[in-house]
Design an enzyme around this catalytic site. Structure first.
Site, PDB file in Angstrom:
ATOM      1  N   ASN A 185      98.892 126.237 109.634  1.00 11.15           N
ATOM      2  CA  ASN A 185      98.807 125.703 108.265  1.00 11.15           C
ATOM      3  C   ASN A 185      99.394 126.580 107.165  1.00 11.15           C
ATOM      4  OD1 ASN A 185      97.675 123.552 109.473  1.00 11.15           O
ATOM      5  ND2 ASN A 185      95.564 123.991 108.893  1.00 11.15           N
ATOM      6  N   HIS A 213      93.093 131.873 113.194  1.00 11.80           N
ATOM      7  CA  HIS A 213      93.816 130.864 112.412  1.00 11.80           C
ATOM      8  C   HIS A 213      95.278 131.301 112.279  1.00 11.80           C
ATOM      9  CE1 HIS A 213      94.819 127.757 109.729  1.00 11.80           C
ATOM     10  NE2 HIS A 213      93.815 127.807 108.877  1.00 11.80           N
ATOM     11  N   ASN A 218     101.108 123.916 102.979  1.00 17.65           N
ATOM     12  CA  ASN A 218     101.264 125.139 102.184  1.00 17.65           C
ATOM     13  C   ASN A 218     102.705 125.638 102.126  1.00 17.65           C
ATOM     14  OD1 ASN A 218      98.503 125.531 101.324  1.00 17.65           O
ATOM     15  ND2 ASN A 218      98.060 125.812 103.502  1.00 17.65           N
ATOM     16  N   THR A 275      87.488 123.524 105.387  1.00 12.25           N
ATOM     17  CA  THR A 275      87.175 124.276 104.162  1.00 12.25           C
ATOM     18  C   THR A 275      86.389 123.370 103.218  1.00 12.25           C
ATOM     19  OG1 THR A 275      89.028 125.780 104.363  1.00 12.25           O
ATOM     20  CG2 THR A 275      88.253 125.341 102.130  1.00 12.25           C
ATOM     21  N   TYR A 279      99.377 129.796 106.674  1.00 11.76           N
ATOM     22  CA  TYR A 279      98.698 131.032 106.279  1.00 11.76           C
ATOM     23  C   TYR A 279      99.377 132.250 106.921  1.00 11.76           C
ATOM     24  CZ  TYR A 279      95.538 127.709 104.225  1.00 11.76           C
ATOM     25  OH  TYR A 279      95.046 126.693 103.460  1.00 11.76           O
TER      26      TYR A 279
HETATM   27  C1  8OZ Z   1      92.120 122.576 102.941  1.00 10.71           C
HETATM   28  C2  8OZ Z   1      91.827 123.264 101.771  1.00 10.71           C
HETATM   29  C3  8OZ Z   1      91.791 124.624 101.797  1.00 10.71           C
HETATM   30  C4  8OZ Z   1      92.032 125.316 102.973  1.00 10.71           C
HETATM   31  C5  8OZ Z   1      93.584 124.912 106.388  1.00 10.71           C
HETATM   32  C6  8OZ Z   1      91.898 126.463 105.709  1.00 10.71           C
HETATM   33  O1  8OZ Z   1      94.374 124.021 106.071  1.00 10.71           O
HETATM   34  C7  8OZ Z   1      92.574 125.373 105.412  1.00 10.71           C
HETATM   35  C8  8OZ Z   1      92.313 124.627 104.142  1.00 10.71           C
HETATM   36  C9  8OZ Z   1      92.352 123.248 104.111  1.00 10.71           C
HETATM   37  O2  8OZ Z   1      93.638 125.451 107.489  1.00 10.71           O
END
Ligand code: 8OZ
Length: 373
Positions: free
Chosen positions: A187, A184, A244, A26, A189
């Protein structure tokens, strides 16, 4: 003969010139969510497989307005975005490169200011992520900000999300001319939120048992494979990352089950982040056996390439491929600061460090001005 980092490999429908992959990164440089000419230059600089990546995985690309969690990330659901991405894939293909698009829905890792009608972000359950997102104010100044409290998705909304992944996959391959897509599911999400009990407290058939928590990810993967062909689909997983604010107390049986199910889908590759994303390769509280994960996949008939990520250097990457631990190794930050990373590995260096200050947002500086040898 043992494969090396520089041996070619057939990965599903793609013929790759090397095992060196550029990981998804990103960068927050798509103003208004539309890919631009500067981005085409950035990807092109890293795309020649004799000097750069054998395969590029694009930065996370939201599949829908609801899937957006950061300012200035490039989506793939509007015609202007498809046109913007076309410039990128054309530039990559012009130098003989290969690029897949990472399909992304952030789930609860978002902010009301980034959501349609400034609604609450969506999640499996109404549990706030201990995480920050990236906003840009009216003056164009970026800042990391706490995520908003999410609402739990209704069961009847889930088919729409599956549909959005498949539609974005079609946009990627059939319209924007990507060579494939990566789902994806890592992480912290949306898909990772459904997989892991720290974020998924649902009492319907998408929560509770391992089978139920894997359901959405598998439905998405089947729909995407149907949309673009299974040989053009990969998936990214992060069994133990705390990224996250995500957590799973028993990751091994969960991910062993998931990859056994994925094995029967005939994907091009499985991409595994070992340890804490962008950090330590071991998470003390969450031991995990990656060899056992790969064995579970292979023993269930999985024939896709096995891609590993996180903290590899030239020495450990060479070992990973020579030993059979992996078929492909992806490098993230190294590809930001070294567009010609493969060339440098071949020559034993020199290696160039990264400017952290220009990672997220901004312009050409720290984006397309890193020198090659
Ligand atoms: C860093 C900053 C924002 C998003 C991920 C898409 O960790 C990201 C991401 C990484 O998969």
């Amino acid at each position: 003969m043992k494969p090396s980092l520089f041996s070619p490999l057939r990965v599903g429908a793609l013929s790759l010139a090397s095992r060196i992959v550029m990981a998804p990164l990103t960068r927050n440089r798509a103003l208004g969510g539309i890919p631009n000419a500067m981005m085409a230059t950035y990807y092109k600089q890293r795309a020649d497989p004799s000097r750069g990546a054998g395969l590029i995985i694009s930065e996370g690309t939201p599949i829908s307005p609801q899937g957006v969690g950061y300012a200035d990330v490039p989506g793939l659901y509007r015609i202007e975005q498809i046109d913007g991405w076309k410039q990128v894939t054309q530039a990559v293909h012009a130098v003989g490169g290969k690029i897949v698009c990472q399909l992304w829905h952030v789930g609860r890792v978002s902010h009301e200011l980034l959501q349609p009608n400034q609604a609450a972000p969506v999640a499996p359950s109404a549990i706030r992520a201990e995480a920050r997102t990236y906003l840009v104010d009216a003056h164009g100044k970026g800042a990391f900000t706490a995520t908003s409290a999410p609402r739990a998705l209704h069961r009847y909304e889930l088919p729409g999300i599956v549909h959005d992944f498949a539609a974005a996959a079609r946009n990627a391959v059939q319209s924007a001319r990507f060579d494939g897509v990566e789902i994806h599911a890592a992480n912290g999400y949306l898909l990772d939120q459904f997989l892991k009990s720290g974020a998924n407290q649902r009492t319907d058939d998408y929560g509770g048992s391992i089978e139920n928590r894997c359901r959405l990810t598998l439905e998405v993967t089947r729909a995407v494979a149907d949309a673009v062909g299974r040989g053009r689909v990969g998936i990214r997983l992060s069994p133990v990352t705390p990224a996250n604010g995500i957590d799973e107390a028993k990751p091994q049986p969960l991910f062993d089950h998931l990859v056994r199910e994925l094995a029967s889908l005939g994907l091009a590759y499985v991409h595994v982040i070992e340890g804490a994303t962008g950090g330590p390769r071991k998470v003390a509280s969450r031991p995990f056996d990656y060899a056992a994960l790969k064995a579970a996949y292979t023993q269930a008939g999985g024939r896709g390439a096995w891609m590993v990520n996180n903290g590899y250097d030239p020495t450990t990457a060479k070992q990973a491929v020579a030993s059979g631990h992996a078929d492909l190794v992806s490098f993230g930050k190294a590809f930001i600061s070294m567009p010609d990373l493969a060339q440098r590995i071949r020559h034993g260096g020199p290696y160039q460090g990264l400017d952290q200050a220009t990672m997220y947002g901004g312009g050409e500086q720290g984006y397309i001005d890193y020198p090659t040898l």
